[in-house]
Design a protein around this motif. Structure first.
Motif, PDB file in Angstrom:
ATOM      1  N   VAL A 317      10.097  11.713 -21.121  1.00 42.81           N
ATOM      2  CA  VAL A 317      11.133  10.696 -20.951  1.00 42.81           C
ATOM      3  C   VAL A 317      10.673   9.752 -19.841  1.00 42.81           C
ATOM      4  O   VAL A 317      10.324  10.195 -18.744  1.00 42.81           O
ATOM      5  N   THR A 318      10.693   8.454 -20.094  1.00 44.99           N
ATOM      6  CA  THR A 318      10.163   7.482 -19.150  1.00 44.99           C
ATOM      7  C   THR A 318      11.140   7.257 -17.996  1.00 44.99           C
ATOM      8  O   THR A 318      12.335   7.059 -18.207  1.00 44.99           O
ATOM      9  N   TYR A 319      10.573   7.288 -16.787  1.00 43.49           N
ATOM     10  CA  TYR A 319      11.377   7.064 -15.588  1.00 43.49           C
ATOM     11  C   TYR A 319      10.421   6.640 -14.487  1.00 43.49           C
ATOM     12  O   TYR A 319       9.191   6.710 -14.617  1.00 43.49           O
ATOM     13  N   SER A 320      10.951   6.188 -13.353  1.00 37.51           N
ATOM     14  CA  SER A 320      10.122   5.963 -12.172  1.00 37.51           C
ATOM     15  C   SER A 320      10.973   6.109 -10.920  1.00 37.51           C
ATOM     16  O   SER A 320      12.120   5.634 -10.874  1.00 37.51           O
ATOM     17  N   LEU A 321      10.414   6.753  -9.934  1.00 42.71           N
ATOM     18  CA  LEU A 321      11.032   6.783  -8.623  1.00 42.71           C
ATOM     19  C   LEU A 321      11.143   5.352  -8.106  1.00 42.71           C
ATOM     20  O   LEU A 321      10.220   4.550  -8.247  1.00 42.71           O
ATOM     21  N   ILE A 322      12.271   5.011  -7.521  1.00 42.95           N
ATOM     22  CA  ILE A 322      12.461   3.681  -6.931  1.00 42.95           C
ATOM     23  C   ILE A 322      11.957   3.755  -5.492  1.00 42.95           C
ATOM     24  O   ILE A 322      12.637   4.273  -4.610  1.00 42.95           O
ATOM     25  N   GLN A 323      10.767   3.257  -5.284  1.00 43.96           N
ATOM     26  CA  GLN A 323      10.105   3.375  -3.988  1.00 43.96           C
ATOM     27  C   GLN A 323      10.404   2.180  -3.093  1.00 43.96           C
ATOM     28  O   GLN A 323      10.583   1.066  -3.571  1.00 43.96           O
ATOM     29  N   ASP A 331       1.315   5.067  -1.876  1.00 42.57           N
ATOM     30  CA  ASP A 331       1.212   5.690  -3.197  1.00 42.57           C
ATOM     31  C   ASP A 331      -0.262   5.858  -3.565  1.00 42.57           C
ATOM     32  O   ASP A 331      -1.007   4.873  -3.622  1.00 42.57           O
ATOM     33  N   PRO A 332      -0.733   7.070  -3.816  1.00 38.09           N
ATOM     34  CA  PRO A 332      -2.157   7.275  -4.142  1.00 38.09           C
ATOM     35  C   PRO A 332      -2.602   6.559  -5.406  1.00 38.09           C
ATOM     36  O   PRO A 332      -3.789   6.274  -5.577  1.00 38.09           O
ATOM     37  N   GLN A 333      -1.661   6.233  -6.287  1.00 38.03           N
ATOM     38  CA  GLN A 333      -2.017   5.525  -7.516  1.00 38.03           C
ATOM     39  C   GLN A 333      -2.604   4.150  -7.210  1.00 38.03           C
ATOM     40  O   GLN A 333      -3.445   3.635  -7.958  1.00 38.03           O
ATOM     41  N   LEU A 334      -2.180   3.537  -6.092  1.00 34.89           N
ATOM     42  CA  LEU A 334      -2.661   2.201  -5.750  1.00 34.89           C
ATOM     43  C   LEU A 334      -4.136   2.228  -5.372  1.00 34.89           C
ATOM     44  O   LEU A 334      -4.901   1.334  -5.753  1.00 34.89           O
ATOM     45  N   ARG A 335      -4.556   3.243  -4.632  1.00 37.07           N
ATOM     46  CA  ARG A 335      -5.961   3.313  -4.237  1.00 37.07           C
ATOM     47  C   ARG A 335      -6.832   3.834  -5.369  1.00 37.07           C
ATOM     48  O   ARG A 335      -7.988   3.433  -5.499  1.00 37.07           O
ATOM     49  N   ALA A 336      -6.294   4.705  -6.186  1.00 41.26           N
ATOM     50  CA  ALA A 336      -7.060   5.219  -7.321  1.00 41.26           C
ATOM     51  C   ALA A 336      -7.431   4.106  -8.293  1.00 41.26           C
ATOM     52  O   ALA A 336      -8.447   4.186  -8.998  1.00 41.26           O
TER      53      ALA A 336
END
Length: 410
Positions: A317-323, A331-336
């Motif tokens: 189910v699609t969701y996202s934390l509101i950061q 967020d490690p996704q930004l550097r990856a």
């Protein structure tokens, strides 16, 4: 070591200010273009001071300046001085691309109108940015992203909850969006020149990109569609697309569609909802939105985000934390994905944000600090063919600043 990239050898004259125009030039610089930024004498581009203007986060480093002007060479040129015309002419003759956001009328007085620029260099790609476009009653009205992109386009009126007044959105967000549109116009024109050998006059406006960003709603209005009311979190138009709060006070955005509904009922451990006639189809879900959102509110508030992260992921189910921006920065996704990249040469600032344009397998130029005010004046003037005596004469006539004039902060 110089990194070779797509636009290595491309020459760009950035005669723009604030964010959208300079940021478009920065995207070109990310791929190797040689960008010369010209600024007025005195304090230079107002964006040099943007990091210190509330509500910009307070920091030692001038982060906004380096974000939109990294990898450039900088010079100060007083375009109001008659002696500056020859310098500007040689810069235009040197350039493949000229970017400006001076208002219509002003740009012509400063010898930056398209007719004069293209007369000096017929192959140039002339890229301009306006607030409200080239025609119409407001063509010469100054515009910022908060006014032209956000307010005039319909976007700001739609980006709020029912009963809430309009707010101040993230300033600069419309500018950075528009920068990508201007970059796209420039690269389209470069492709056109590659095929035809001809220069081009291209551009966009904050209003155009704002309306494009609000496209679904404005296009619906063009179709005489009936709009929904402003979003009400407790009675949303669609409770499957709504923010919810967890037991540990985290907020997340649920972005589910009807095919996700069975998985969502399993994630909240209420599979029996599939047999509830109120929620049998999307029409029923919308009609009974208040009841379903109340039910989901109670369930999500009963457990912490870590639980829902696993439960929703298991059911796809699609969701996202509101950061917050501070959380996003870590967020490690930004550097990856090289969204955040190292920045060289700035005290108190080791990273910046890369442009969102990527060519897989093609390296971007490593990010280096933006120039100090007038840092490369003599270097650039020498490259343009001015000798020491001529440079001294330009100083004497007020076209460029004296060597002792103070610099703006980095």
């Amino acid at each position: 070591m110089t990194t070779e990239s797509v636009f290595t050898g491309l020459r760009v004259l950035d005669a723009s200010s604030f964010i959208a125009g300079p940021a478009a030039a920065t995207v070109l610089s990310d791929f190797g273009a040689d960008v010369i930024k010209i600024e007025p004498p005195g304090a230079g581009d107002p964006q040099r001071r943007l990091s210190s203007v509330p509500p910009s986060p307070q920091a030692q480093a001038n982060y906004s300046w380096h974000l939109a002007n990294r990898n450039k060479r900088g010079m100060v040129l007083n375009l109001k001085s008659p002696a500056a015309v020859e310098v500007l002419k040689r810069l235009v003759e040197w350039a493949d691309v000229v970017i400006t956001n001076f208002p219509h009328g002003t740009r012509e007085k400063l010898h930056l109108g398209y007719e004069e620029v293209s007369g000096w260099n017929p192959r140039v790609v002339y890229a301009d940015l306006t607030g409200f476009g080239d025609a119409g009653p407001d063509a010469r009205q100054p515009g910022f992203d908060l006014s032209a992109f956000w307010s005039r386009s319909g976007l700001l009126a739609s980006t709020r909850d029912a009963g809430a007044p309009p707010t101040v959105p993230v300033w600069g967000s419309g500018d950075y969006t528009t920068a990508i549109a201007l970059y796209a116009a420039i690269t389209t024109a470069l492709y056109h020149r590659e095929r035809t050998g001809q220069g081009a006059d291209v551009g966009t406006s904050l209003l155009a990109t704002g309306v494009w960003a609000t496209g679904t709603l404005v296009a619906g209005a063009l179709a005489d569609g009936t709009p929904f009311e402003l979003h009400d979190r407790k009675a949303p138009a669609n409770p499957l697309i709504n923010p919810y709060r967890t037991a540990d006070d985290e907020w997340f955005m649920l972005v589910a569609s009807p095919p996700h509904w069975p998985g969502l009922t399993r994630a909240i451990e209420h599979p029996g909802l599939l047999e509830d006639p109120r929620f049998a189809d999307i029409e029923g879900i919308v009609e009974n939105a208040a009841a379903l959102s109340e039910l989901l509110d109670a369930e999500f508030r009963a457990r912490p985000f870590a639980h829902w992260k696993d439960a929703l992921a298991q059911e796809r189910v699609t969701y996202s934390l509101i950061q917050t921006p501070e959380e996003a920065a870590q967020d490690p996704q930004l550097r990856a994905n090289d969204i955040v990249v190292p920045l060289e040469g700035v005290s108190g600032l080791t990273e910046t944000i890369s442009s969102p344009v990527n060519l897989r397998g093609v390296a971007k130029v490593p990010a280096k600090r933006a120039p100090d005010l007038g840092e490369h004046n003599d270097e650039i003037l020498a490259e343009l063919g001015f000798d020491a005596a001529e440079i001294a004469e330009l100083r004497a006539r007020g076209a460029i600043p004296g060597t002792t004039e103070s610099e703006a902060p980095r």
